[in-house]
Enzyme design. Structure first.
Site, PDB file in Angstrom:
ATOM      1  CE  LYS A  88      48.962  30.726  35.541  1.00 44.41           C
ATOM      2  NZ  LYS A  88      49.887  31.465  36.421  1.00 44.41           N
ATOM      3  CE  LYS A 123      47.383  39.442  41.234  1.00 39.57           C
ATOM      4  NZ  LYS A 123      47.006  39.514  39.817  1.00 39.57           N
ATOM      5  CG  HIS A 138      40.409  25.524  46.463  1.00 36.64           C
ATOM      6  ND1 HIS A 138      40.214  25.629  47.815  1.00 36.64           N
ATOM      7  CD2 HIS A 138      41.629  26.038  46.222  1.00 36.64           C
ATOM      8  CE1 HIS A 138      41.281  26.182  48.381  1.00 36.64           C
ATOM      9  NE2 HIS A 138      42.153  26.437  47.436  1.00 36.64           N
ATOM     10  CG  HIS A 139      35.504  26.820  40.326  1.00 37.44           C
ATOM     11  ND1 HIS A 139      36.393  27.864  40.493  1.00 37.44           N
ATOM     12  CD2 HIS A 139      35.127  26.852  39.039  1.00 37.44           C
ATOM     13  CE1 HIS A 139      36.520  28.507  39.341  1.00 37.44           C
ATOM     14  NE2 HIS A 139      35.773  27.918  38.444  1.00 37.44           N
ATOM     15  NE  ARG A 140      36.620  24.439  34.999  1.00 35.68           N
ATOM     16  CZ  ARG A 140      36.374  24.797  33.758  1.00 35.68           C
ATOM     17  NH1 ARG A 140      36.849  25.931  33.277  1.00 35.68           N
ATOM     18  NH2 ARG A 140      35.661  24.037  32.958  1.00 35.68           N
ATOM     19  CE  LYS A 145      41.946  39.214  35.590  1.00 34.54           C
ATOM     20  NZ  LYS A 145      43.222  39.869  35.961  1.00 34.54           N
TER      21      LYS A 145
HETATM   22  P1  NAD Z   1      54.624  46.802  36.678  1.00 34.99           P
HETATM   23  O1  NAD Z   1      55.239  46.794  38.024  1.00 34.99           O
HETATM   24  O2  NAD Z   1      55.367  46.195  35.544  1.00 34.99           O
HETATM   25  O3  NAD Z   1      54.262  48.301  36.236  1.00 34.99           O
HETATM   26  C1  NAD Z   1      53.475  49.186  36.974  1.00 34.99           C
HETATM   27  C2  NAD Z   1      53.939  50.606  36.657  1.00 34.99           C
HETATM   28  O4  NAD Z   1      53.049  51.537  37.254  1.00 34.99           O
HETATM   29  C3  NAD Z   1      55.351  50.904  37.170  1.00 34.99           C
HETATM   30  O5  NAD Z   1      56.144  51.387  36.103  1.00 34.99           O
HETATM   31  C4  NAD Z   1      55.107  51.956  38.252  1.00 34.99           C
HETATM   32  O6  NAD Z   1      56.173  52.875  38.362  1.00 34.99           O
HETATM   33  C5  NAD Z   1      53.828  52.616  37.758  1.00 34.99           C
HETATM   34  N1  NAD Z   1      53.059  53.340  38.790  1.00 34.99           N
HETATM   35  C6  NAD Z   1      52.898  53.024  40.091  1.00 34.99           C
HETATM   36  N2  NAD Z   1      52.127  53.937  40.710  1.00 34.99           N
HETATM   37  C7  NAD Z   1      51.807  54.859  39.776  1.00 34.99           C
HETATM   38  C8  NAD Z   1      51.049  56.065  39.798  1.00 34.99           C
HETATM   39  N3  NAD Z   1      50.437  56.500  40.902  1.00 34.99           N
HETATM   40  N4  NAD Z   1      50.927  56.782  38.647  1.00 34.99           N
HETATM   41  C9  NAD Z   1      51.530  56.349  37.513  1.00 34.99           C
HETATM   42  N5  NAD Z   1      52.274  55.217  37.438  1.00 34.99           N
HETATM   43  C10 NAD Z   1      52.406  54.488  38.556  1.00 34.99           C
HETATM   44  O7  NAD Z   1      53.191  46.122  36.878  1.00 34.99           O
HETATM   45  P2  NAD Z   1      52.284  45.421  35.775  1.00 34.99           P
HETATM   46  O8  NAD Z   1      52.594  43.980  35.780  1.00 34.99           O
HETATM   47  O9  NAD Z   1      52.342  46.217  34.518  1.00 34.99           O
HETATM   48  O10 NAD Z   1      50.840  45.574  36.465  1.00 34.99           O
HETATM   49  C11 NAD Z   1      50.072  46.758  36.352  1.00 34.99           C
HETATM   50  C12 NAD Z   1      48.614  46.434  36.625  1.00 34.99           C
HETATM   51  O11 NAD Z   1      48.159  45.432  35.699  1.00 34.99           O
HETATM   52  C13 NAD Z   1      48.329  45.852  38.006  1.00 34.99           C
HETATM   53  O12 NAD Z   1      47.047  46.276  38.428  1.00 34.99           O
HETATM   54  C14 NAD Z   1      48.292  44.353  37.776  1.00 34.99           C
HETATM   55  O13 NAD Z   1      47.538  43.658  38.742  1.00 34.99           O
HETATM   56  C15 NAD Z   1      47.627  44.322  36.411  1.00 34.99           C
HETATM   57  N6  NAD Z   1      47.863  43.069  35.657  1.00 34.99           N
HETATM   58  C16 NAD Z   1      49.129  42.655  35.340  1.00 34.99           C
HETATM   59  C17 NAD Z   1      49.296  41.493  34.609  1.00 34.99           C
HETATM   60  C18 NAD Z   1      50.670  41.025  34.168  1.00 34.99           C
HETATM   61  O14 NAD Z   1      50.732  40.069  33.368  1.00 34.99           O
HETATM   62  N7  NAD Z   1      51.764  41.637  34.592  1.00 34.99           N
HETATM   63  C19 NAD Z   1      48.186  40.744  34.234  1.00 34.99           C
HETATM   64  C20 NAD Z   1      46.910  41.195  34.550  1.00 34.99           C
HETATM   65  C21 NAD Z   1      46.768  42.365  35.262  1.00 34.99           C
END
Ligand code: NAD
Length: 361
Positions: A70, A106, A64-66, A94
């Site tokens: 998010k 989260k 909660h520092h800011r 991040k």
């Molecule tokens: P998403 O649900 O849109 O896509 C994830 C994809 O990975 C899916 O298509 C799924 O079928 C596939 N998948 C699952 N298990 C798998 C495996 N063992 N091998 C291959 N493919 C597999 O999710 P996303 O939003 O793209 O998030 C993906 C990663 O990015 C997560 O770690 C998330 O925390 C991180 N992330 C997402 C965002 C965002 O804006 N969406 C931001 C920062 C970080």
């Protein structure tokens, strides 16, 4: 600590502990930065068909520092408290690294979203939002969720609509969640922002001639080979933008149904179209299929840039030695575990860390 019992949160803490002494800050302050401030675990009932299903879910506010805090909301069968705590901690670091004025948070709902109809998902999402409102864990000045694995603009629209129904007198109600559809107070460019940021991060790192020389690569992205694991929001936009703007050649892709490998190059737009039509990346013309059971072996194929963009802990002590990529771009959160990281660093692999690379969203 043995890899088998090292949790995702412990892995994030190990990285923190390694880096923290370099800041020169007093131990008490570092302890305050590292600790998770609030962990809210809930179980709520939702009617699914004729049955009542009790759904386990979380919201963690790491720091909660800011304010507001998010961080995205994940829908996955693997959700647990440790995972959500780790992801919330990564959000704190991040936001600090890219200097945006938020604490880290989260959320997680323990369901396989692909098992439910849109109608059922809407009910689950609205009920989850209601729990957050009831416990004062959502709001433009409190805590602002966003999409993550298994969620997208649609879920964010349901969250916004539910929040507005309860807090209609809040003129800033639309700020209770980001990643909404553009026609519902969303922001143009948000959908591709994380993938675009991943590409920009890769491009900047590959432009460092000195660093590239050490790993035997010429500077620049043009013509470099890339393998992507996970063709969801982050993976697909990283792929299309890297190909279109960086001239990168994608030679391998892994998804849940299996993986494909094509050294002459895969047109990523064509592959996305193909998957939409056939429901699978397998049998893509000219590519070699890797069956579902061995899909993770795509991570071990030779390439310049490996982009794990699915889930955490896919590169660990178990397979780090077999990784042949020169650069690992952590598009997912925590795809390389702390013990896996140690092995890769010793091997001279250039790792671009998640908390810098995927902050674009
Ligand atoms: P998403 O649900 O849109 O896509 C994830 C994809 O990975 C899916 O298509 C799924 O079928 C596939 N998948 C699952 N298990 C798998 C495996 N063992 N091998 C291959 N493919 C597999 O999710 P996303 O939003 O793209 O998030 C993906 C990663 O990015 C997560 O770690 C998330 O925390 C991180 N992330 C997402 C965002 C965002 O804006 N969406 C931001 C920062 C970080």
């Amino acid at each position: 600590m043995s890899e088998k019992i090292m949790s995702f949160f412990a892995s994030v803490e190990q990285n923190f502990n390694q880096a923290a002494p370099f800041t020169g800050q007093p131990a008490g302050l570092l302890e305050q930065i590292r600790s998770c401030n609030s962990v809210f675990r809930m179980n709520f009932p939702v009617k699914i068909g004729d049955e009542v299903r009790v759904i386990e879910a979380y919201r963690v506010q790491h720091s909660h520092h800011r304010l507001p805090t998010k961080g995205g909301i994940r829908y996955s069968n693997h959700v647990n408290q440790d995972e959500v705590m780790a992801l919330a901690a990564l959000m704190t670091y991040k936001c600090a690294i890219v200097n945006v004025p938020f604490g880290g948070a989260k959320g997680g709902v323990k369901i396989n979203p692909w098992e439910f109809t849109p109608d059922q998902l809407e009910r689950i999402t609205r009920r989850y939002t209601f729990e957050l409102i009831k416990h004062n864990m959502i709001g433009p000045s409190i805590d602002v969720p966003a999409p993550d694995y298994g969620t997208g603009a649609r879920e964010m629209a349901w969250i916004y609509d539910t929040y507005r129904a309860f807090k209609g007198n809040d003129i800033d109600a639309a700020g209770c969640v980001t990643g909404k559809p553009v026609h519902q107070n969303g922001v143009n460019g948000r959908e591709e922002a994380t993938g675009r940021g991943v590409y920009y991060g890769i491009r900047e790192c590959l432009n460092q001639a000195d660093d590239m020389k050490k790993i035997g690569l010429t500077p620049g992205t043009e013509g470099k080979t890339m393998i992507i694991q996970g063709l969801g929001n982050v993976g697909s936009f990283t792929g299309t933008i890297s190909q279109d703007e960086g001239g990168v050649k994608i030679i391998g892709v892994g998804e849940v149904e299996g993986a494909i490998y094509k050294p002459s190059g895969i047109d990523i737009h064509d592959l996305l179209r193909f998957r939409k039509e056939t429901g699978s990346i397998l049998n893509y013309p000219g590519a070699t299929n890797i069956p579902k059971e061995q899909r993770d072996s795509i991570l071990e194929y030779e390439c310049d840039i490996l982009v794990p963009a699915a889930l955490e802990s896919v590169i660990t002590k178990e397979n780090a030695d077999r990784i042949k990529a020169k650069v690992i771009a952590e598009a997912a959160n925590g795809p390389v575990s702390a013990p896996g990281n140690e092995i890769l660093v010793k091997k001279g692999v250039f790792i671009i860390p998640d908390m810098f690379l995927n902050a674009g969203g």
